[in-house]
Scaffold this motif. Structure first.
Motif, short mmCIF file in Angstrom:
data_model
loop_
_atom_site.label_atom_id
_atom_site.label_comp_id
_atom_site.label_asym_id
_atom_site.label_seq_id
_atom_site.Cartn_x
_atom_site.Cartn_y
_atom_site.Cartn_z
N GLN A 53 38.67 44.88 34.08
CA GLN A 53 38.64 44.22 35.38
C GLN A 53 38.72 42.71 35.16
O GLN A 53 37.70 42.07 34.92
CB GLN A 53 37.39 44.61 36.14
N ARG A 55 39.32 40.34 37.24
CA ARG A 55 38.60 39.64 38.31
C ARG A 55 38.29 40.65 39.41
O ARG A 55 38.82 41.77 39.41
CB ARG A 55 39.43 38.47 38.85
N HIS A 56 37.43 40.25 40.32
CA HIS A 56 37.07 41.14 41.42
C HIS A 56 38.33 41.56 42.19
O HIS A 56 39.18 40.73 42.50
CB HIS A 56 36.08 40.45 42.37
N GLY A 57 38.44 42.82 42.47
CA GLY A 57 39.56 43.33 43.25
C GLY A 57 40.79 43.67 42.45
O GLY A 57 41.83 44.01 43.02
N GLU A 79 45.09 46.99 42.82
CA GLU A 79 44.59 45.82 43.55
C GLU A 79 43.93 46.29 44.84
O GLU A 79 44.44 47.17 45.53
CB GLU A 79 45.72 44.85 43.84
N TRP A 86 42.43 50.65 47.57
CA TRP A 86 43.05 50.33 46.28
C TRP A 86 44.49 50.82 46.30
O TRP A 86 44.77 51.93 46.75
CB TRP A 86 42.29 51.01 45.15
#
Length: 104
Positions: A53, A55-57, A79, A86
């Motif tokens: 991961q 970054r977040h998202g 994403e 997602w």
């Protein structure tokens, strides 16, 4: 995996993939790169998977898939959309046709 093995049509992924990834699937699906070769071949099997991961998202994931006597690497990026769903943003297949070893 079902689309890339020829078991499901590409349109079943509408809404689950962003346009660029969907275009990649449209290009890959007719070749069915994960379809097992031979008469007695079994359905593709996920042997190992993992994720990162950045970054977040965003999730970048991989899977090692056996298809008959071949081992294929599949990488994809997911994403998180503003609607909290997602979607696949990119997909990449490693070199096809590598023989599966007994020790993996």
């Amino acid at each position: 995996m079902l689309t890339l093995s020829g078991q499901r049509p590409v349109h079943t992924l509408l809404g689950h993939a962003l346009p660029a990834a969907y275009d990649q699937l449209i290009e890959l699906a007719p070749r069915a790169p994960l379809r097992p070769a031979g008469e007695r071949a079994t359905a593709p099997l996920v042997r190992r998977c993992g994720e990162y991961q950045p970054r977040h998202g965003v999730i970048e994931a991989f899977a090692r898939i056996t298809s008959g006597d071949r081992l294929t690497a599949l990488a994809f990026r997911l994403e998180l959309g503003a609607d909290a769903r997602w979607r696949c943003a990119a997909i990449d297949l490693g070199p096809l046709g590598q023989a599966v070893s007994d020790g993996s």
